[in-house]
Design a protein around this motif. Structure first.
Motif, PDB file in Angstrom:
ATOM      1  N   LEU A 412       0.823  -1.207   0.000  1.00  0.00           N
ATOM      2  CA  LEU A 412       0.000   0.000   0.000  1.00  0.00           C
ATOM      3  C   LEU A 412       0.852   1.250   0.000  1.00  0.00           C
ATOM      4  CD1 LEU A 412      -2.750  -1.025   2.562  1.00  0.00           C
ATOM      5  CD2 LEU A 412      -2.795  -1.191   0.091  1.00  0.00           C
ATOM      6  N   GLY A 413       2.115   1.091   0.334  1.00  0.00           N
ATOM      7  CA  GLY A 413       3.017   2.247   0.431  1.00  0.00           C
ATOM      8  C   GLY A 413       3.808   2.118   1.708  1.00  0.00           C
ATOM      9  N   GLY A 414       4.985   2.728   1.724  1.00  0.00           N
ATOM     10  CA  GLY A 414       5.825   2.688   2.923  1.00  0.00           C
ATOM     11  C   GLY A 414       6.031   1.264   3.401  1.00  0.00           C
ATOM     12  N   ASP A 415       5.766   1.032   4.674  1.00  0.00           N
ATOM     13  CA  ASP A 415       5.965  -0.313   5.224  1.00  0.00           C
ATOM     14  C   ASP A 415       4.618  -0.994   5.431  1.00  0.00           C
ATOM     15  OD1 ASP A 415       5.026   1.255   7.214  1.00  0.00           O
ATOM     16  OD2 ASP A 415       6.435   0.606   8.757  1.00  0.00           O
ATOM     17  N   GLU A 416       3.638  -0.630   4.599  1.00  0.00           N
ATOM     18  CA  GLU A 416       2.295  -1.167   4.768  1.00  0.00           C
ATOM     19  C   GLU A 416       1.936  -2.101   3.604  1.00  0.00           C
ATOM     20  OE1 GLU A 416      -1.078   1.323   7.029  1.00  0.00           O
ATOM     21  OE2 GLU A 416      -1.092   1.554   4.875  1.00  0.00           O
ATOM     22  N   PHE A 417       1.482  -3.285   3.935  1.00  0.00           N
ATOM     23  CA  PHE A 417       1.090  -4.278   2.930  1.00  0.00           C
ATOM     24  C   PHE A 417      -0.368  -4.686   3.186  1.00  0.00           C
ATOM     25  CE2 PHE A 417       5.609  -4.508   3.359  1.00  0.00           C
ATOM     26  CZ  PHE A 417       6.104  -4.791   2.092  1.00  0.00           C
ATOM     27  N   ALA A 418      -0.997  -5.190   2.131  1.00  0.00           N
ATOM     28  CA  ALA A 418      -2.381  -5.664   2.323  1.00  0.00           C
ATOM     29  C   ALA A 418      -2.541  -7.023   1.661  1.00  0.00           C
ATOM     30  CB  ALA A 418      -3.371  -4.683   1.711  1.00  0.00           C
ATOM     31  N   ILE A 419      -3.379  -7.845   2.260  1.00  0.00           N
ATOM     32  CA  ILE A 419      -3.635  -9.182   1.712  1.00  0.00           C
ATOM     33  C   ILE A 419      -5.137  -9.365   1.594  1.00  0.00           C
ATOM     34  CG2 ILE A 419      -3.469 -11.665   2.182  1.00  0.00           C
ATOM     35  CD1 ILE A 419      -0.867 -10.866   3.821  1.00  0.00           C
ATOM     36  N   ILE A 420      -5.548  -9.848   0.435  1.00  0.00           N
ATOM     37  CA  ILE A 420      -6.972 -10.183   0.280  1.00  0.00           C
ATOM     38  C   ILE A 420      -7.053 -11.702   0.293  1.00  0.00           C
ATOM     39  CG2 ILE A 420      -8.951 -10.158  -1.267  1.00  0.00           C
ATOM     40  CD1 ILE A 420      -7.905  -7.618  -2.502  1.00  0.00           C
ATOM     41  N   TYR A 421      -7.927 -12.223   1.110  1.00  0.00           N
ATOM     42  CA  TYR A 421      -8.074 -13.682   1.168  1.00  0.00           C
ATOM     43  C   TYR A 421      -9.567 -13.996   1.108  1.00  0.00           C
ATOM     44  CZ  TYR A 421      -7.377 -18.484   2.706  1.00  0.00           C
ATOM     45  OH  TYR A 421      -7.357 -19.836   2.774  1.00  0.00           O
ATOM     46  N   ASN A 422      -9.947 -14.758   0.085  1.00  0.00           N
ATOM     47  CA  ASN A 422     -11.397 -14.938  -0.112  1.00  0.00           C
ATOM     48  C   ASN A 422     -11.873 -16.362   0.193  1.00  0.00           C
ATOM     49  OD1 ASN A 422     -10.349 -16.248  -2.248  1.00  0.00           O
ATOM     50  ND2 ASN A 422     -11.248 -14.946  -3.838  1.00  0.00           N
ATOM     51  N   ARG A 423     -11.058 -17.089   0.934  1.00  0.00           N
ATOM     52  CA  ARG A 423     -11.485 -18.462   1.247  1.00  0.00           C
ATOM     53  C   ARG A 423     -11.675 -18.660   2.745  1.00  0.00           C
ATOM     54  NH1 ARG A 423      -7.369 -21.755  -2.687  1.00  0.00           N
ATOM     55  NH2 ARG A 423      -7.747 -20.505  -4.534  1.00  0.00           N
ATOM     56  N   VAL A 424     -12.158 -17.641   3.397  1.00  0.00           N
ATOM     57  CA  VAL A 424     -12.311 -17.716   4.849  1.00  0.00           C
ATOM     58  C   VAL A 424     -13.590 -18.475   5.190  1.00  0.00           C
ATOM     59  CG1 VAL A 424     -12.514 -16.374   6.956  1.00  0.00           C
ATOM     60  CG2 VAL A 424     -11.209 -15.474   5.030  1.00  0.00           C
ATOM     61  N   ARG A 425     -13.433 -19.496   6.034  1.00  0.00           N
ATOM     62  CA  ARG A 425     -14.644 -20.222   6.468  1.00  0.00           C
ATOM     63  C   ARG A 425     -14.997 -19.887   7.907  1.00  0.00           C
ATOM     64  NH1 ARG A 425     -11.733 -25.417   4.781  1.00  0.00           N
ATOM     65  NH2 ARG A 425     -10.234 -23.951   5.584  1.00  0.00           N
ATOM     66  N   SER A 426     -13.955 -19.572   8.681  1.00  0.00           N
ATOM     67  CA  SER A 426     -14.229 -19.231  10.082  1.00  0.00           C
ATOM     68  C   SER A 426     -13.108 -18.331  10.594  1.00  0.00           C
ATOM     69  CB  SER A 426     -14.269 -20.501  10.920  1.00  0.00           C
ATOM     70  OG  SER A 426     -12.963 -21.047  10.955  1.00  0.00           O
ATOM     71  N   VAL A 427     -13.299 -17.833  11.822  1.00  0.00           N
ATOM     72  CA  VAL A 427     -12.271 -16.968  12.417  1.00  0.00           C
ATOM     73  C   VAL A 427     -10.961 -17.730  12.560  1.00  0.00           C
ATOM     74  CG1 VAL A 427     -11.700 -15.591  14.454  1.00  0.00           C
ATOM     75  CG2 VAL A 427     -14.031 -15.627  13.591  1.00  0.00           C
ATOM     76  N   ARG A 428     -11.084 -19.043  12.685  1.00  0.00           N
ATOM     77  CA  ARG A 428      -9.857 -19.854  12.820  1.00  0.00           C
ATOM     78  C   ARG A 428      -8.959 -19.695  11.586  1.00  0.00           C
ATOM     79  NH1 ARG A 428     -11.762 -25.567  14.117  1.00  0.00           N
ATOM     80  NH2 ARG A 428      -9.819 -26.101  13.101  1.00  0.00           N
ATOM     81  N   ASP A 429      -9.613 -19.600  10.430  1.00  0.00           N
ATOM     82  CA  ASP A 429      -8.842 -19.424   9.184  1.00  0.00           C
ATOM     83  C   ASP A 429      -8.071 -18.109   9.210  1.00  0.00           C
ATOM     84  OD1 ASP A 429      -9.809 -21.754   8.275  1.00  0.00           O
ATOM     85  OD2 ASP A 429     -11.246 -20.897   6.853  1.00  0.00           O
ATOM     86  N   ILE A 430      -8.711 -17.110   9.778  1.00  0.00           N
ATOM     87  CA  ILE A 430      -8.078 -15.791   9.839  1.00  0.00           C
ATOM     88  C   ILE A 430      -6.866 -15.847  10.748  1.00  0.00           C
ATOM     89  CG2 ILE A 430      -8.424 -13.452  10.730  1.00  0.00           C
ATOM     90  CD1 ILE A 430     -11.252 -13.638   9.727  1.00  0.00           C
ATOM     91  N   ASN A 431      -7.043 -16.471  11.908  1.00  0.00           N
ATOM     92  CA  ASN A 431      -5.925 -16.592  12.847  1.00  0.00           C
ATOM     93  C   ASN A 431      -4.779 -17.374  12.212  1.00  0.00           C
ATOM     94  OD1 ASN A 431      -7.568 -15.295  14.591  1.00  0.00           O
ATOM     95  ND2 ASN A 431      -8.134 -17.106  15.801  1.00  0.00           N
ATOM     96  N   TRP A 432      -5.171 -18.442  11.545  1.00  0.00           N
ATOM     97  CA  TRP A 432      -4.161 -19.299  10.911  1.00  0.00           C
ATOM     98  C   TRP A 432      -3.352 -18.509   9.888  1.00  0.00           C
ATOM     99  CZ3 TRP A 432      -4.858 -20.379   5.610  1.00  0.00           C
ATOM    100  CH2 TRP A 432      -3.919 -21.234   5.054  1.00  0.00           C
ATOM    101  N   LEU A 433      -4.051 -17.724   9.061  1.00  0.00           N
ATOM    102  CA  LEU A 433      -3.349 -16.969   8.021  1.00  0.00           C
ATOM    103  C   LEU A 433      -2.488 -15.865   8.640  1.00  0.00           C
ATOM    104  CD1 LEU A 433      -2.902 -16.707   4.997  1.00  0.00           C
ATOM    105  CD2 LEU A 433      -4.761 -15.056   4.910  1.00  0.00           C
ATOM    106  N   ALA A 434      -3.020 -15.213   9.688  1.00  0.00           N
ATOM    107  CA  ALA A 434      -2.252 -14.144  10.343  1.00  0.00           C
ATOM    108  C   ALA A 434      -0.950 -14.731  10.916  1.00  0.00           C
ATOM    109  CB  ALA A 434      -3.084 -13.502  11.437  1.00  0.00           C
ATOM    110  N   GLU A 435      -1.063 -15.888  11.557  1.00  0.00           N
ATOM    111  CA  GLU A 435       0.138 -16.533  12.120  1.00  0.00           C
ATOM    112  C   GLU A 435       1.122 -16.874  11.007  1.00  0.00           C
ATOM    113  OE1 GLU A 435       0.937 -16.958  15.182  1.00  0.00           O
ATOM    114  OE2 GLU A 435      -0.946 -16.586  16.257  1.00  0.00           O
ATOM    115  N   LEU A 436       0.560 -17.397   9.906  1.00  0.00           N
ATOM    116  CA  LEU A 436       1.393 -17.800   8.772  1.00  0.00           C
ATOM    117  C   LEU A 436       2.165 -16.606   8.221  1.00  0.00           C
ATOM    118  CD1 LEU A 436       1.406 -20.624   7.421  1.00  0.00           C
ATOM    119  CD2 LEU A 436      -0.001 -19.641   5.622  1.00  0.00           C
ATOM    120  N   VAL A 437       1.473 -15.508   8.112  1.00  0.00           N
ATOM    121  CA  VAL A 437       2.093 -14.296   7.566  1.00  0.00           C
ATOM    122  C   VAL A 437       3.153 -13.784   8.531  1.00  0.00           C
ATOM    123  CG1 VAL A 437       1.649 -11.880   7.018  1.00  0.00           C
ATOM    124  CG2 VAL A 437       0.116 -13.634   6.137  1.00  0.00           C
ATOM    125  N   LEU A 438       2.827 -13.764   9.811  1.00  0.00           N
ATOM    126  CA  LEU A 438       3.785 -13.236  10.792  1.00  0.00           C
ATOM    127  C   LEU A 438       5.018 -14.127  10.901  1.00  0.00           C
ATOM    128  CD1 LEU A 438       1.239 -11.987  13.454  1.00  0.00           C
ATOM    129  CD2 LEU A 438       2.813 -10.569  12.122  1.00  0.00           C
TER     130      LEU A 438
END
Ligand code: C2E
Ligand code: MG
Ligand code: MG
Length: 768
Positions: A412-438
């Motif tokens: 997005l600019g500077g040190d900011e990035f964005a990810i679009i993920y369209n296969r979310v089934r539950s909040v668990r998926d979000i946590n999983w992806l956030a952990e994966l990214v981090l």
């Protein structure tokens, strides 16, 4: 005077060669006229033979002969006949008319009497040759008629015999084809023009043929197959050949168009072509040249439907490959970040909008915003080039993780990035992806041989729960990301409770603006006692807002939102002014005490702060030493140098400074040492738990020691019981503040508290 002109140079050739480039219709017309001419000639021969018989049978045949003359006079084509020496024996009226002479002036004369000598000689010789050959002759020439016009004439001549079987002479007809010739010339001229136009065109023009012709009523699939398989280039210009890498049209003519196709795309185009009634304009088609190089062509294709069938097509093609490449390059740079090669903000916004538009099941789309923590330090310490290298490496790592997961990533600019993920089934998926990214940041980055550790905070928003537009989602993810940073979580899902921009909050901020303008904020005073001298140490000014509808609001309900905008600046100045005013009033009543005001981070960036403070103090004639300012640690970390400068100027005035909520931030001892501080306030978090948690007690006691070693006083916040108060006293804490001592109170109550000398209740019990 009638002249016969331009005799054929080669009579045989003229007799056998059809007129050049004559259109079918024209040829047919000429053939018909030829036929008529021959019929007439044979009539004439019959007439001449009959005349011979007249001579033989005298009177009996006389009336018959007259009838025949009447017949040939009725023929509108000029007819004549000559003897073996070339003298005219007779003619019809049409012949008389074109010569402009009477029959009497013609009969017995030769061609020398009607044409110029040299031409007459040629015609005369041709006549004699014909008689000698005893055959027929046909040729075309121009004849100047009696009307002064030059006419195109086809002569048909044939030899006839006399009654005794010898050659009697020749008979001829003059077929006027001037009209036909004009039409033919016009056609030729227009065809020439059209050919020149096609040949000179820079656009590729071609005519196609499909064999067998395609029945327009047959199923569309069959038609598409047929066009695909059987369409041939029947005619084209050099421009078309050059598009395909050939040097001349001849090299392309006869080729099947499918040689150049991108098969997948062409079927779809042919389908549209059939569907549109065999006419497609300005469509783009991908093809290949003879070397297999990709071509992009802007094309038009029109089919000619005759008798329910398409056999011929006309097309144009313009090479737009270069333009397309430039467009693609432009599009690429419009959609990509030049540093990392990732998509950019513009692309992300469009992609988000597409996703939102086709999102069927709610809750399946998540937007992550990732912001690096303390990236500025990398830039400031190692330089921007190193910072860029780190960002590139991170982009690579993120791409590796997301490839195959179906996520899309953008910078997005500077040190900011964005990810679009369209296969979310539950909040668990979000946590999983956030952990994966981090996890991509778990291992250090090698920046020009230096190992750099970096962390990030992620904010996550979901559609449609948090927003139905790209800008709403971006905003929510952004807020969640700031929340993650603030509460020091690695990632946070958007929560409207922490959103300062909900409609309710925006309305609240509007009300706050009004309150600030009307000087409508109040301050409460919370006492601090001196544990060493058992005296009143001072008060902390805590802002309060009486909302017309919601009643009394505590700072936690509006200060964080005011801090996001500009409102925090006037709020702070209003509170400081009220505090200074109160100090002045107390001074007048002979009460000598201090008031501490809270300073937001934002104010530490305000160069005007020292001037304002000085102005308040001098306006109310208050000694700077009785005013204290509390600064949180986070304020110092953001821009330590600037903060140090501003604080130095305030300190120089004699205003006291303290660190608020100590222990919750990350300020380094080195930084604290360099700041002109007077006190540290230990955060309520440690104080309230110190009797139950050994760790908290250790933190409190070591903070006291540390502060004393740095020459600072220590204030304990959140003292809620006598036990805590006594323990703090034992540990050597200088001052205490908390509900046990006194809750934040209005001005009247604070005055009463002072009058009643309530601090005496908290004196050292053991000592007394
Ligand atoms: P703070 O500066 O740490 O202020 C102390 C907060 O702790 C006050 O909350 C106070 O009411 C509360 N407190 C005091 N003793 C006790 C206790 O024994 N137990 C408990 N549980 N709480 C206690 P308040 O007034 O709600 O203020 C909250 C925060 O709002 C303040 O924390 C300060 O950071 C901010 N704030 C307050 N007034 C202002 C202001 O005028 N300007 C700015 N920028 N911030 C302010
Ligand atoms: Mg405070
Ligand atoms: Mg505090």
């Amino acid at each position: 005077m009638t002249q016969l002109q331009t005799p054929p140079s080669n009579l045989h050739q003229a007799a056998t060669t059809p007129p050049p480039a004559m259109d079918n219709a024209l040829s047919t017309a000429t053939l018909v006229m030829d036929g008529v001419a021959f019929i007439v000639i044979f009539l004439l021969i019959y007439f001449v033979i009959s005349r011979g018989r007249i001579a033989a049978r005298e009177k009996q045949a006389r009336s018959e002969s007259l009838n025949l003359q009447a017949i040939i006079d009725a023929v509108p084509i000029p007819l004549f006949y000559k003897d073996v020496e070339g003298r005219y024996l007779g003619c019809n009226q049409a012949f008389e008319e074109i010569l402009g002479k009477k029959r009497g002036e013609i009969i017995g004369r030769t061609v020398y009497d009607v044409a110029p000598g040299d031409l007459a000689a040629v015609y005369h010789k041709a006549d004699l040759d014909l008689i000698a050959s005893q055959g027929t002759q046909k040729y075309e020439t121009k004849v100047l008629f009696g009307d002064g016009q030059r006419h195109d004439i086809i002569f048909h001549k044939a030899v006839f015999s006399d009654p005794s079987g010898n050659v009697g002479g020749l008979v001829g007809s003059m077929l006027d084809i001037s009209e036909l010739k004009r039409t033919e010339d016009d056609l030729l001229r227009s065809e020439d023009r059209y050919r020149a136009f096609i040949a000179m065109s820079s656009e590729g023009i071609w005519r196609g043929e499909v064999s067998p012709p395609i029945d327009v009523t047959s199923p569309i699939d069959l038609q598409v197959d047929s066009f695909f398989e059987n369409l041939c280039i029947a005619e084209c210009n050099d421009a078309l050949a050059s598009i395909y890498g050939y040097s001349a049209a001849g090299e392309v003519i006869g080729r099947r168009t499918r040689e150049f196709y991108d098969n997948e795309q062409v079927r779809e185009i042919l389908e549209r072509f059939v569907d549109s009634g065999y006419s497609l304009h300005d469509y783009e088609i991908r093809q290949f040249d003879r070397y297999g190089r990709e071509l992009w062509l802007s094309s038009t294709l029109v089919g000619v439907v005759e008798d329910g069938k398409v056999e011929r097509l006309w097309g144009t093609r313009r090479d737009i490959t270069e333009k397309k490449r430039q467009m693609e390059a432009l599009e690429h740079s419009a959609n990509h970040d030049s540093l990392t090669g990732l998509h950019n903000r513009f692309y992300l916004k469009n992609r988000l909008e597409d996703e939102l538009e086709r999102m069927e099941e709610p809750g399946h789309l998540a937007l992550f915003i990732l912001d690096l923590d303390r990236f500025k330090e990398v830039n400031d310490t190692l330089g921007h080039y190193a910072g860029d290298l780190l960002l590139k490496e991170l982009a690579k790592r993120l791409e590796q993780v997301l490839v195959g997961l179906g996520g899309d990533i953008a910078r997005l600019g500077g040190d900011e990035f964005a990810i679009i993920y369209n296969r979310v089934r539950s909040v668990r998926d979000i946590n999983w992806l956030a952990e994966l990214v981090l996890r991509t940041m778990n291992s250090p980055f090698d920046v020009e041989g230096i190992r750099v550790e970096i962390e990030a905070s992620i904010g996550i928003a979901m559609a449609p729960a948090h927003g139905r537009t790209s800008s709403d989602l971006l905003r929510c993810a952004d807020i969640a990301m700031y929340r993650a940073k603030k509460v020091m979580q690695r990632y946070c899902l958007y929560d409207p409770a922490h959103d300062p921009y909900t409609p309710e909050r925006l309305a609240l901020m509007a009300d706050l603006g009004t309150a600030v303008r009307n000087n409508g904020l109040s301050i409460f005073f919370q006492p601090k006692i001196d544990l060493v001298h058992d005296s009143l140490a001072g008060f902390e000014a805590l802002v309060r807002w009486y909302h017309p509808v919601n009643g009394l609001l505590l700072p936690g309900e509006f200060i964080p939102y005011a801090e996001i905008g500009e409102l925090i600046v006037p709020i702070t100045y209003q509170v400081i002014e009220k505090a200074v005013c109160q100090l002045h009033l107390w001074q007048q009543q002979g009460i000598c005490t201090t008031i501490a005001c809270n300073l937001s981070t934002r104010l530490l960036m305000d160069d005007d702060l020292p001037y304002h403070i000085e102005a308040f103090l001098s306006r109310y004639g208050v000694n700077p030493a009785v005013l204290e300012l509390e600064i949180t640690e986070t304020a110092l970390i953001a821009e330590p140098e600037r903060a140090r400068d501003i604080l130095g100027r305030i300190h120089a005035m004699g205003v006291r400074l303290s660190i608020d909520d100590f222990g919750t931030g990350y300020s380094s001892l080195a930084l604290l040492k360099r700041l002109p501080l007077n006190a540290l306030k230990i955060d309520i978090l440690f104080v309230s738990q110190m009797l139950r948690s050994e760790t908290d007690e250790i933190i409190v006691s070591s903070t006291i020691n540390l502060a004393h070693n740095l020459g600072l006083k220590v204030v304990a916040e959140g003292v809620e019981s006598r036990e805590i108060l006594e323990r703090l006293r034992q540990l050597g804490c200088d001052q205490a503040q908390g509900y046990f001592i006194g809750i934040p109170m209005c001005h009247e109550n604070a005055c009463r508290w002072i009058e009643d000398q309530r601090w005496r209740e908290f004196g050292d019990q053991e000592a007394s």
